[in-house]
Design an enzyme around this catalytic site. Structure first.
Site, PDB file in Angstrom:
ATOM      1  N   ASP A 492      -3.015  -8.520  -3.036  1.00  0.00           N
ATOM      2  CA  ASP A 492      -1.801  -7.881  -2.530  1.00  0.00           C
ATOM      3  C   ASP A 492      -0.857  -8.953  -1.991  1.00  0.00           C
ATOM      4  O   ASP A 492      -1.276 -10.072  -1.706  1.00  0.00           O
ATOM      5  CB  ASP A 492      -2.136  -6.901  -1.396  1.00  0.00           C
ATOM      6  CG  ASP A 492      -2.883  -5.679  -1.904  1.00  0.00           C
ATOM      7  OD1 ASP A 492      -2.692  -5.329  -3.077  1.00  0.00           O
ATOM      8  OD2 ASP A 492      -3.656  -5.093  -1.123  1.00  0.00           O
ATOM      9  N   ASP A 792      -5.945  -2.274   0.749  1.00  0.00           N
ATOM     10  CA  ASP A 792      -5.914  -1.825   2.145  1.00  0.00           C
ATOM     11  C   ASP A 792      -5.708  -0.327   2.282  1.00  0.00           C
ATOM     12  O   ASP A 792      -6.026   0.251   3.321  1.00  0.00           O
ATOM     13  CB  ASP A 792      -4.826  -2.560   2.931  1.00  0.00           C
ATOM     14  CG  ASP A 792      -3.466  -2.480   2.255  1.00  0.00           C
ATOM     15  OD1 ASP A 792      -3.322  -1.663   1.319  1.00  0.00           O
ATOM     16  OD2 ASP A 792      -2.556  -3.219   2.653  1.00  0.00           O
ATOM     17  N   ASP A 796      -6.474   2.610  -2.828  1.00  0.00           N
ATOM     18  CA  ASP A 796      -7.021   1.387  -3.418  1.00  0.00           C
ATOM     19  C   ASP A 796      -8.524   1.489  -3.623  1.00  0.00           C
ATOM     20  O   ASP A 796      -9.123   0.608  -4.249  1.00  0.00           O
ATOM     21  CB  ASP A 796      -6.727   0.182  -2.515  1.00  0.00           C
ATOM     22  CG  ASP A 796      -5.267  -0.240  -2.570  1.00  0.00           C
ATOM     23  OD1 ASP A 796      -4.655  -0.059  -3.642  1.00  0.00           O
ATOM     24  OD2 ASP A 796      -4.744  -0.731  -1.565  1.00  0.00           O
TER      25      ASP A 796
END
Length: 1134
Positions: A492, A792, A796
């Protein structure tokens, strides 16, 4: 336009987009070469292996002490039965609940039902734990109403529903005393005596103890108690020493695992106390606390819902039914241990710890998080193979020695025949046979490398503890190993590559840019009021202003905190704005609020270009609604592009009003989709989130290590490009083209085959959803990559579960994401991920070092004892000596080599292929050279030792004892010096970095000190005699020669292709059915054929190595002759 497209702060899609297809088929020869065989029990998957495959593995492995070997692995029997106690407890709870409801119904029918609300019984609170537990257990809404609803219940618990309880230690202590703490009794860990008992259960050690007892009885009978107990005592003491040292090591290892498991359970969450949100441990929650609930959170205690917006709870962990339960006025009870599936809200805690149903369940079952790691499985295969060879050698030695003994060919040190048929007493004959059996069993003890799989556990325990210091919490053991093989990391952007310290630095309101961004004077009254209302109401965070003054505290997600801080700078009074209107309905990214005049405003915020596409007007400086024409749309799009080009996250804020009549009634409110069209643009803000210091260097380290770093972000592609250039993921603007830089919607629209064709080239994916991340992970895995992925959010979870290594964020990650991950990065820092890779490679490298060291000892000990037994009927290394060698090899060797810290050299190699051989050509070369050297030198001493040591004139018994003592001493010193060589299998300088490993120095030092004590002071115990200084010098020279020999051996080149793949396979290739075909494997992992040039190179280099080895052998011979003359000439002069 879909609702989920408006929100980049929280994704709303909960469906998993499955990537179908299997990609290109491979030809049968290629596929058969690298696919794991279903018939091979030592080949299981790296993640989520089936119980049946683990059972086959354990049946195939040669294990002498199963209780110890499989202690830290999955308990297969318990795994199959673990649901039974949970079902029993749930059934018990349900039976109690049903009985209570039945009794209450009967009393109600008879008119004898007393009010639920009982008068206070003299405690600190007006309600007791039993009343609270009964209400929560039975989900008794009627009882809640008798208490006055949530408001009345909060008064009984002395709690403010908005500000929570006061931060007062005395009040917290009273609550814990009255209602208990949020803990439940756990089963105690195993005591040291249990580990001692398990260490006793080794089959070979039991046989040795039995042989020692028999030897004791016969020895006392034939030699008397004064002399007859020595042989038994020596073996028994050696066995006890091995058992005690093994138990101590295992016990300390278990303590490390207990502390790590405690860290996993210690979840931190937010509570509202004194009007502010603070972060506390789950163990510190008390009855009366007010807890915010958000999507992905785990409910930490039983409670009652205060307020909620589309709040849905997944209660499958308690009910066993996969059903999402909507919470509201009709069903306000929230159960501990469940997950928040969707929505948000706040709850009042009514029961904690053992007083909750979840606490009862956890107290009644034992947690079993063990698993079989791929490295343990591979080492089981290696240990089984070596064990079979050792067992064969031991049987051969036993047979030869027994035949020689009973046919009268075995003589004692005086040359007398030991067994004479018809003359020798039965007791003496049995005693001699027992000694032979003892030697054979001891050879099995040394030959079976029990320490190989257990060394993995030791290494993992050490690595996990060190990784905690590097801000990485390992939730699954196998992830430590798999991380060393990672070929790509999908990371990310926000919070991982960047600092996650966001601030609004640019703002466009109406038709102009506000300079500075918090300049309130440039806003018209309507612009200001609507903007402040949207910021305050459409936020899941909060603003706390201390009563006595001081810095304002803002909580929430990083993006929300940045926007809230911007609102505070504009003069927003958060609490006042929130109180002026009431929230009707909340969705991720949007909120509907009702004003005092019954107007309804719907506020949205999200990805700037997507929200802008839904806007049809904006408010100008004169408070007029102006239609969004093409010129203004171009102006706003250019503003977005300009901000994105300088790596700003662009968020748009918009609103619209609707009539109250169009709002759904209360029954249908949860399913009401907020209108998304005809929005009025209020503002576009640019949020700066700077890159983390050192992230560019960390990315470069990964690239040098053969790991491709890919950035997957929800931001638009221009922001993603700017950050990628800053981090070094993209080298230049020339690389920022498709498919290097791709948008999630484009990737999503491709077919499976098209995704596989371009997936290797993708470096940055912008404007991606969690489902796009899942598709990317699946495509990479089908291409054969070992994928690590960060996540997070709740959505996900599928990608984290699908990846080879799921990395959840410890600060910004939801509990659902953490539960689905393998490793939790505690500081959300990409540099910590690189440290995890280093530790993963270190685990693999350390195990290879230990294998090289242990196999050298195995090969040398087996050949020396085997050859000596067959040729002369005697073995130079007796049972006690072999047990000492076993202790050095298994326990001390593992401590020394399995705890080597990682080095920078590990990050200069490519990733270890998933199918690469565990024992490399370099390891074979090193261990064969050392083992061959030890065998030659020690066998020469065994057969020519008396002559070489000038002991011909000494009594034969004494001379043999000196010779065997010198062989034993030299053998142990060879292993001690060879431990240094094992540290660096492929480097010349084996002493590099040795000063950082104090444990290695300690282990080697203890080994040498104990060896000196055994030789000089424990002769009766070990059947040795004292050596003079010249003999000690010879032993040291023999041992220390292993250092230059290792350096010379590393000059000999080896082929890159493993030797097992060069040798043609003799067995017929098994045709792989289409149904058994698996993932595609990258070229780097495939078994490549040896080109003719490499084969010729190998044919030339091998004779060269032999010549060099011969020259070195001649050098050793002349060095020995020189040392011999110096030593004995000095003795003659004296």
């Amino acid at each position: 336009m879909k609702r989920k497209n408006l929100c980049i702060v929280d994704s709303t899609s909960t469906k998993n987009v499955e990537a179908g297809g299997t990609g290109d088929d491979l030809n049968e020869d290629e596929e058969e070469e690298f696919l794991p065989s279903p018939l091979d029990p030592f080949d299981i998957g790296p993640k989520n292996a089936s119980i049946e495959s683990l059972r086959k593995l354990r049946r195939a492995a040669l294990v002498l002490n199963a209780s110890r070997r499989f202690r830290y692995t999955l308990d297969l029997k318990r795994q199959e039965e673990k649901t039974q106690p949970m079902r029993r407890v749930k059934a018990h709870v349900e039976a109690i609940r049903a009985a209570n409801l039945f009794t209450a119904a009967g009393e109600r029918a008879n008119g004898t039902l007393e009010p639920v609300l009982s008068p206070p019984t003299g405690g600190d609170f007006a309600i007791g734990q039993d009343q609270l537990a009964a209400m929560s257990r039975d989900h008794n809404v009627e009882a809640l109403q008798q208490y006055g609803g949530v408001k009345g219940l909060s008064e009984l618990l002395r709690t403010n529903l908005e500000k929570g309880i006061q931060v007062d230690d005395a009040d917290l202590l009273k609550r814990k005393n009255a209602f208990g703490s949020n803990t439940y009794p756990r089963k105690k860990g195993r005591s040291f005596w249990m580990f001692l008992w398990e260490a006793w259960q080794d089959l070979t050690l039991i046989i040795l103890i039995g042989a020692a007892v028999a030897s004791l009885v016969l020895g006392i009978k034939t030699e008397g108690i004064k002399e007859g107990w020595y042989d038994c005592g020596s073996i028994a003491f050696a066995v006890i020493l091995v058992i005690v040292v093994t138990a101590i090591r295992d016990y300390k290892q278990s303590l490390q695992f207990q502390s790590l498991n405690e860290e996993k359970r210690n979840i931190h969450l937010e509570v509202i106390r004194g009007g502010r949100r603070i972060d506390i441990s789950i163990y510190d929650i008390v009855v009366g606390d007010v807890l915010p609930l958000n999507s992905g959170d785990q409910v930490p205690a039983d409670g009652v819902l205060i307020s909620g917006h589309s709040l849905s709870i997944d209660e499958s962990s308690m009910t066993g039914e996969s059903m999402i339960v909507h919470k509201g006025a009709r069903d306000p009870f929230v159960i501990s241990g469940c997950q928040v599936a969707d929505g948000s809200g706040t709850m009042l805690v009514t029961s904690v710890g053992i007083n909750t149903e979840w606490g009862l369940l956890m107290a009644s079952i034992s947690e079993d998080t063990g698993e079989e790691t791929p490295l343990q499985v591979s080492l089981n295969g290696v240990a089984t193979l070596i064990g079979m060879v050792g067992l064969t050698v031991a049987v051969c030695v036993l047979t030869v020695l027994l035949v020689r003994y009973f046919t009268g060919h075995t003589k004692n040190s005086e040359g007398q025949v030991l067994f004479k048929a018809g003359v020798m007493k039965v007791g003496a004959a049995v005693d001699g046979a027992i000694k032979i059996v003892t030697v054979a069993v001891t050879i099995v003890v040394v030959a079976v490398p029990k320490g190989l799989p257990l060394a993995v556990t030791l290494n993992l325990a050490y690595s996990m503890r060190k990784m905690m210091a590097d801000k990485a919490l390992v939730r699954r053991l196998s992830a430590c190993e798999t991380m060393g093989s990672a070929t790509t990391i999908c990371s990310d952007k926000t919070g991982t590559l960047t600092l996650n310290q966001m601030a609004v630095v640019e703002a466009y309101v109406g038709e102009k840019k506000i300079v500075p961004s918090d300049n309130k004077s440039e806003l018209s009254p309507m612009q200001y009021s609507l903007l402040i209302e949207g910021i305050a109401q459409n936020a899941n965070g909060s603003v706390y202003v201390p009563e006595g003054g001081g810095e304002v505290e803002v909580t929430g997600s990083p993006t929300e905190k940045a926007i809230l801080r911007w609102g505070v700078k504009l003069g927003m009074n958060f609490e006042s704005i929130r109180s002026e209107s009431s929230i009707i309905h909340v969705l991720p990214g949007g909120v509907a609020v009702q004003l005092p005049d019954s107007q309804v405003h719907i506020h949205w915020k999200g990805a700037a270009e997507i929200v802008l596409a839904s806007c049809t007007s904006y408010i100008d400086a004169t408070d007029q609604f102006v239609k969004m024409d093409e010129d203004k749309e171009i102006f706003f799009k250019k503003a977005i592009d300009d901000m994105a080009a300088v790596s700003l996250r662009c968020v748009a804020i918009a609103y619209r009003s609707i009539e109250m009549e169009k709002v759904s009634d209360e029954v249908q409110l949860d399913q009401w989709a907020l209108p998304e069209d005809d929005l009025v643009l209020l503002a576009i803000v640019g949020i700066k989130d700077p890159c983390r210091p050192g992230v560019r260097a960390a990315v470069e380290i990964c690239q040098k290590a053969g790991i491709k770093v890919r950035m997957v972000t929800g931001d638009n592609v221009r922001t993603a490009k700017a950050i990628a250039l800053e981090c070094g993921i993209l080298d230049s603007d020339a690389d920022a083209t498709e498919p290097n830089l791709i948008e999630g919607t484009v990737f999503r629209a491709l077919s499976d085959l098209q995704r596989e064709e371009i997936v290797d080239e993708i470096s940055v994916m912008g404007r991606s959803s969690p489902n796009d991340k899942l598709l990317l992970v699946k495509a990479l895995r089908r291409k054969g990559h070992v994928v690590a992925v960060t996540g997070d959010g709740t959505n996900d979870a599928p990608a984290l579960h699908e990846a080879d290594i799921g990395l959840a964020m410890g600060i910004s990650g939801t509990q659902v994401a953490k539960e689905s991950s393998d490793i939790v990065i505690l500081d959300d820092n990409f540099a910590s991920i690189v440290k995890v890779v280093r530790w993963g490679r270190s685990v693999y490298a350390n195990i290879q070092k230990f294998i090289q060291f242990q196999l050298t000892v195995n090969v040398a000990a087996l050949i020396i004892n085997g050859v000596a037994a067959v040729s002369s009927g005697e073995v130079p290394l007796n049972a006690v000596q072999l047990l000492w060698v076993n202790l050095i090899m298994d326990t001390l060797g593992a401590l020394a080599l399995a705890t080597e810290p990682p080095t920078d050299h590990l990050m200069e190699r490519p990733p270890v292929g998933r199918r690469e051989s565990l024992i490399t050509n370099i390891m074979w070369r090193n261990l064969l050279i050392q083992a061959l050297y030890q065998v030659i030198v020690l066998l020469v001493l065994n057969f020519q030792g008396r002559k070489l040591l000038k002991l011909e004139h000494e009594p034969i018994s004494y001379a043999n004892k000196v010779k065997n003592t010198l062989i034993f001493n030299s053998f142990v010193l060879c292993q001690s010096f060879n431990e240094f060589n094992a540290r660096k299998p492929d480097e010349f300088n084996v002493f590099k970095g040795i000063t950082k490993n104090y444990l290695f120095f300690g282990v080697v030092g203890v080994t040498i000190v104990l060896q000196v004590m055994i030789i000089e002071f424990l002769g009766k115990f070990a059947s040795t005699v004292r050596l003079n200084w010249s003999q000690w010098l010879i032993s040291i020279i023999i041992g220390i020669i292993s250092w230059p020999l290792a350096v010379l051996g590393k000059v000999i080149p080896v082929p890159e292709t493993p030797i097992t793949k060069i040798i043609p396979r003799c067995h017929r290739r098994r045709k792989v059915p289409q149904s058994e075909r698996r993932r595609r494997v990258p070229q780097s992992e495939r078994r490549r054929r040896v080109p003719q040039s490499e084969g010729c190179h190998y044919l030339v280099s091998f004779p060269l190595g032999c010549i060099l080895f011969s020259i070195f052998g001649a050098f050793l011979y002349f060095a020995y002759k020189l040392a011999y003359k110096l030593v004995y000439t000095s003795e003659y002069i004296q």
